[in-house]
Design a protein around this motif. Structure first.
Motif, PDB file in Angstrom:
ATOM      1  N   THR A 225      24.420 -16.694  31.391  1.00 62.12           N
ATOM      2  CA  THR A 225      24.558 -18.138  31.418  1.00 62.12           C
ATOM      3  C   THR A 225      24.375 -18.578  33.178  1.00 62.12           C
ATOM      4  OG1 THR A 225      26.914 -18.175  31.343  1.00 62.12           O
ATOM      5  CG2 THR A 225      25.638 -18.371  29.308  1.00 62.12           C
ATOM      6  N   ALA A 226      23.931 -17.720  33.966  1.00 62.62           N
ATOM      7  CA  ALA A 226      23.860 -18.260  35.336  1.00 62.62           C
ATOM      8  C   ALA A 226      22.235 -18.115  35.645  1.00 62.62           C
ATOM      9  CB  ALA A 226      24.640 -17.460  36.123  1.00 62.62           C
ATOM     10  N   GLU A 227      21.749 -18.618  36.854  1.00 59.54           N
ATOM     11  CA  GLU A 227      20.478 -18.482  37.061  1.00 59.54           C
ATOM     12  C   GLU A 227      20.164 -17.012  37.505  1.00 59.54           C
ATOM     13  OE1 GLU A 227      19.978 -20.684  40.700  1.00 59.54           O
ATOM     14  OE2 GLU A 227      19.965 -22.625  39.369  1.00 59.54           O
ATOM     15  N   PRO A 228      18.863 -16.465  37.082  1.00 59.07           N
ATOM     16  CA  PRO A 228      17.870 -17.253  36.449  1.00 59.07           C
ATOM     17  C   PRO A 228      17.773 -17.301  34.832  1.00 59.07           C
ATOM     18  CG  PRO A 228      17.143 -15.052  36.977  1.00 59.07           C
ATOM     19  CD  PRO A 228      18.564 -15.087  37.538  1.00 59.07           C
ATOM     20  N   CYS A 229      18.736 -16.576  34.415  1.00 60.79           N
ATOM     21  CA  CYS A 229      18.644 -16.491  32.791  1.00 60.79           C
ATOM     22  C   CYS A 229      18.921 -17.895  32.164  1.00 60.79           C
ATOM     23  CB  CYS A 229      19.702 -15.465  32.471  1.00 60.79           C
ATOM     24  SG  CYS A 229      19.271 -13.910  33.018  1.00 60.79           S
ATOM     25  N   ASN A 230      19.600 -18.764  32.825  1.00 58.92           N
ATOM     26  CA  ASN A 230      20.007 -20.091  32.134  1.00 58.92           C
ATOM     27  C   ASN A 230      18.821 -20.915  31.834  1.00 58.92           C
ATOM     28  OD1 ASN A 230      19.591 -20.785  34.746  1.00 58.92           O
ATOM     29  ND2 ASN A 230      21.714 -21.758  35.092  1.00 58.92           N
ATOM     30  N   GLU A 231      17.583 -20.548  32.455  1.00 54.41           N
ATOM     31  CA  GLU A 231      16.324 -21.006  32.280  1.00 54.41           C
ATOM     32  C   GLU A 231      15.891 -21.234  30.821  1.00 54.41           C
ATOM     33  OE1 GLU A 231      11.436 -21.063  33.353  1.00 54.41           O
ATOM     34  OE2 GLU A 231      12.867 -19.907  34.658  1.00 54.41           O
ATOM     35  N   PHE A 232      16.370 -19.959  30.311  1.00 50.86           N
ATOM     36  CA  PHE A 232      15.988 -19.908  28.886  1.00 50.86           C
ATOM     37  C   PHE A 232      17.157 -19.996  27.818  1.00 50.86           C
ATOM     38  CE2 PHE A 232      13.209 -17.160  31.546  1.00 50.86           C
ATOM     39  CZ  PHE A 232      11.782 -17.868  31.180  1.00 50.86           C
ATOM     40  N   ILE A 233      18.405 -19.627  28.391  1.00 47.85           N
ATOM     41  CA  ILE A 233      19.809 -19.214  27.613  1.00 47.85           C
ATOM     42  C   ILE A 233      20.562 -20.612  27.585  1.00 47.85           C
ATOM     43  CG2 ILE A 233      21.814 -17.920  27.261  1.00 47.85           C
ATOM     44  CD1 ILE A 233      20.151 -15.546  28.552  1.00 47.85           C
ATOM     45  N   GLN A 234      20.815 -21.107  26.520  1.00 47.21           N
ATOM     46  CA  GLN A 234      21.719 -22.377  26.650  1.00 47.21           C
ATOM     47  C   GLN A 234      23.138 -21.883  26.473  1.00 47.21           C
ATOM     48  OE1 GLN A 234      23.430 -23.503  23.454  1.00 47.21           O
ATOM     49  NE2 GLN A 234      24.486 -25.117  24.746  1.00 47.21           N
ATOM     50  N   SER A 235      23.416 -20.964  25.627  1.00 55.39           N
ATOM     51  CA  SER A 235      24.681 -20.395  25.498  1.00 55.39           C
ATOM     52  C   SER A 235      24.836 -18.796  25.126  1.00 55.39           C
ATOM     53  CB  SER A 235      25.590 -20.966  24.565  1.00 55.39           C
ATOM     54  OG  SER A 235      25.027 -21.016  23.164  1.00 55.39           O
ATOM     55  N   CYS A 236      25.994 -18.267  25.234  1.00 59.01           N
ATOM     56  CA  CYS A 236      25.966 -16.817  24.785  1.00 59.01           C
ATOM     57  C   CYS A 236      27.214 -16.452  24.199  1.00 59.01           C
ATOM     58  CB  CYS A 236      25.572 -15.807  25.700  1.00 59.01           C
ATOM     59  SG  CYS A 236      25.586 -13.996  25.159  1.00 59.01           S
ATOM     60  N   ASP A 237      27.491 -15.849  22.965  1.00 57.54           N
ATOM     61  CA  ASP A 237      28.692 -15.607  22.294  1.00 57.54           C
ATOM     62  C   ASP A 237      28.867 -14.245  21.987  1.00 57.54           C
ATOM     63  OD1 ASP A 237      29.893 -18.387  22.366  1.00 57.54           O
ATOM     64  OD2 ASP A 237      28.192 -18.944  21.069  1.00 57.54           O
ATOM     65  N   ILE A 238      30.099 -13.696  21.915  1.00 54.23           N
ATOM     66  CA  ILE A 238      30.414 -12.439  21.290  1.00 54.23           C
ATOM     67  C   ILE A 238      30.715 -12.613  19.944  1.00 54.23           C
ATOM     68  CG2 ILE A 238      31.815 -10.440  21.482  1.00 54.23           C
ATOM     69  CD1 ILE A 238      32.488 -11.148  24.469  1.00 54.23           C
ATOM     70  N   VAL A 239      29.819 -11.683  19.003  1.00 54.84           N
ATOM     71  CA  VAL A 239      29.888 -11.759  17.531  1.00 54.84           C
ATOM     72  C   VAL A 239      30.903 -10.889  16.925  1.00 54.84           C
ATOM     73  CG1 VAL A 239      28.673 -11.847  15.446  1.00 54.84           C
ATOM     74  CG2 VAL A 239      27.605 -12.997  17.403  1.00 54.84           C
ATOM     75  N   ALA A 240      30.746  -9.350  17.617  1.00 58.55           N
ATOM     76  CA  ALA A 240      31.522  -8.550  17.300  1.00 58.55           C
ATOM     77  C   ALA A 240      31.992  -7.593  18.235  1.00 58.55           C
ATOM     78  CB  ALA A 240      30.700  -7.796  16.131  1.00 58.55           C
ATOM     79  N   PHE A 241      33.159  -7.103  18.410  1.00 63.06           N
ATOM     80  CA  PHE A 241      33.348  -6.099  19.750  1.00 63.06           C
ATOM     81  C   PHE A 241      34.368  -4.958  18.924  1.00 63.06           C
ATOM     82  CE2 PHE A 241      35.787  -4.446  22.958  1.00 63.06           C
ATOM     83  CZ  PHE A 241      35.083  -4.911  24.109  1.00 63.06           C
ATOM     84  N   ASN A 242      33.605  -3.843  19.023  1.00 64.65           N
ATOM     85  CA  ASN A 242      34.273  -2.400  18.262  1.00 64.65           C
ATOM     86  C   ASN A 242      34.236  -1.340  19.416  1.00 64.65           C
ATOM     87  OD1 ASN A 242      34.491  -3.224  15.499  1.00 64.65           O
ATOM     88  ND2 ASN A 242      32.085  -3.761  15.909  1.00 64.65           N
TER      89      ASN A 242
END
Length: 244
Positions: A225-242
């Protein structure tokens, strides 16, 4: 309801199972069950690394062999497999022949040993090992010795939801931006696009991390979610963690 799987001796069946395990840790429910064991035994050799989700699950079940499988089994039907499902598989004991006068004395002398065998049967979790299972186990052991590497520990499988800014975001470039993030102990896996609404799709992507080297929270905050990826990414969440 029993899970229907294709023949696991070929790539189509392994690909189907790999897709099924994209967002699941086990075959049925949230704990290891006899369904996991049935599917594990139907796979003749260690899955290729290209099946990321299947390889992660296979290593985890390998580590559980010899321990309990407490989960509730729903049953599994595997095409081309003669093995019974976990919910119906039973190991029948051979019927004892009636004693004869000549063998009665020998039978009484061997009674203590027979009692010991019965004790062993009480704790036999998986039943008698077949020739195919023994060959598969021998093949895995030979591969481990040949590689000379110890089984790695301290790994986790993480499923991420990566959301774009709007419906005009190039999702192909978004995924390229995600996969461009590299670090020691980080391995990107399978991905798919999931409709959200109003023509917008999100990217679901699996990653495997070494816990001592990679922090998912830091990875999201410092890179995805920082530059340069935030040009395309609005948010990122963890759905599952195993843990693996």
């Amino acid at each position: 309801m029993a899970l229907q799987l294709e023949d696991l001796s070929g790539e189509p069946g392994l690909k189907q199972l790999d897709d099924y395990l994209l967002s699941r840790s086990y075959i049925s429910g949230y704990q290891a069950s006899r369904d996991d064991l049935s599917v594990y035994l139907a796979i003749s050799k260690t899955p290729s690394a290209k099946f990321v989700n299947l390889a992660r699950w296979y290593d985890h079940i390998s580590a559980l062999l010899g321990s309990s499988f407490p989960g509730a089994a729903a049953g599994v039907k595997i095409a081309g497999s003669a093995a019974a499902t976990a919910t119906t598989r039973e190991v029948a004991a051979p019927a004892a022949a009636p004693p004869t006068p000549e063998t009665a004395a020998d039978d009484s002398a061997e009674a203590p040993a027979a009692e010991e065998d019965d004790d062993d049967d009480d704790v036999d979790l998986f039943g008698e090992e077949t020739e195919e299972e023994a060959a598969a186990a021998a093949e895995r052991e030979a591969a481990k010795k040949a590689s000379g590497k110890k089984k790695e520990s301290g790994k986790s499988s993480v499923l991420l939801d990566v959301k774009p800014w709007d419906d005009e975001t190039d999702m192909k470039k978004l995924e390229e931006a995600v996969r461009s993030v590299t670090a020691e102990g980080l391995f990107w896996g399978a991905s798919k696009l999931v409709p959200v609404g109003y023509g917008i799709k999100k990217l679901q992507i699996m990653m495997t991390i070494e816990d001592d080297l990679v922090s998912p929270d830091n990875l999201i905050e410092d890179y995805l979610t920082a530059e340069p990826c935030n040009e395309f990414i609005q948010s990122c969440d963890i759905v599952a963690f195993n843990k693996i």
